[in-house]
Scaffold this active site. Sequence first.
Site, PDB file in Angstrom:
ATOM      1  N   ASP A   1      36.275  40.507  42.411  1.00 30.98           N
ATOM      2  CA  ASP A   1      37.232  39.878  41.688  1.00 30.98           C
ATOM      3  C   ASP A   1      36.792  39.329  40.248  1.00 30.98           C
ATOM      4  O   ASP A   1      35.598  38.729  40.069  1.00 30.98           O
ATOM      5  CB  ASP A   1      38.141  38.821  42.257  1.00 30.98           C
ATOM      6  CG  ASP A   1      38.841  39.677  43.364  1.00 30.98           C
ATOM      7  OD1 ASP A   1      39.128  40.796  43.558  1.00 30.98           O
ATOM      8  OD2 ASP A   1      39.179  38.817  44.382  1.00 30.98           O
TER       9      ASP A   1
HETATM   10  N1  URA Z   1      36.917  38.990  48.586  1.00 29.58           N
HETATM   11  C1  URA Z   1      37.763  38.579  47.672  1.00 29.58           C
HETATM   12  O1  URA Z   1      38.693  38.103  47.942  1.00 29.58           O
HETATM   13  N2  URA Z   1      37.408  38.838  46.275  1.00 29.58           N
HETATM   14  C2  URA Z   1      36.075  39.475  46.064  1.00 29.58           C
HETATM   15  O2  URA Z   1      36.053  39.428  44.981  1.00 29.58           O
HETATM   16  C3  URA Z   1      35.315  39.869  47.224  1.00 29.58           C
HETATM   17  C4  URA Z   1      35.719  39.662  48.276  1.00 29.58           C
END
Ligand code: URA
Length: 325
Positions: A184
């Site tokens: 993310d």
């Molecule tokens: N889980 C999440 O919620 N976000 C990420 O970026 C990676 C794993």
Amino acid sequence: MDEKSPRGSGNRTRKSGPKPGPKKAGGGTKRQSADRKRVFKRDDDEPQMRRRGDSKAGKSRGRKHEPVPIYDHEVRFDKNEPVRLNKYIAAAGVCSRREADSLIEQGKVTVNGVVIREMGQKVMVKDKILVDGQEVRPEEFVYILLNKPKNTISTTDDERDRRTVLDVIEKATGKRVYPVGRLDRNTTGLMLLTNDGELAHRLMHPSYKIRKVYQVETNMVLSDEQITALRNGVQLEDGPARAYRVDRHPVLANVIRMSIIEGRNHQVKRMISAVNAEVISLKRVIYAGLEIDDLRSGKWRSLSRKEIFQLRQLVKLLDKKTLNL
Ligand code: URA
């Protein structure tokens, strides 16, 4: 999405990770303090409490002359040896071998101007191969380990012109590389980038059960019940999800380290939310046995030959022939 890229364990487990259970800040036994050093390395994105002078994990001790293996990508393109078309396309970083087969089947591949639909067709390095009208050429593989900073996106380009992980590693290589999986925008930590299409595809494929470890800062101190629920499995909209392992931070009460195998969309955040807590910050510290160590935020390094070898072993991309045995 975490792991599914539009393109396309021997998991080195930490044998002596911190024991679960709440710990007092600043206190602790000798072993806890050793764990603290080993587990939490200095980084700009860590919640608090960094330690200086951490020793580098994974240093080889004692063995001075480890044999250096020969890698697949170094031996495969002998200009006098025919190579399978799908392997050639994957080696150009376009996609995996299986995806290359599908492109061939769809008539999207030409060899010296002739459309090829035959699986298993062999080509020579000097042949001119076009995929969707674009010439593709296998190039030397590059493998980059980045400590992704906040506010960067892990797609290759962005219609809103936001900063991408490719912008961060701009000067790392003259070659076109792709992120292996996704993080993310505000997730930091270990991101692998490569032009090795087949390796990337396998690392993202659920059947290889690649382990990812996240350091998770939460808005509350998780109770033993919440931690047990993460280990036993929680219900998400797209099915149950469980943490393969959860450890408390040896010092910071609201930080845990969580290992997962799957890479579903926002999986960690959703799992934490399923136990009625919230993620404040998220950092990936281990991916497929690779560790972020003390690489600072926004910095990158190339993988060592040994690391490439271990990755290829993990996803069964090494055989006796490629090792010249
Ligand atoms: N889980 C999440 O919620 N976000 C990420 O970026 C990676 C794993």
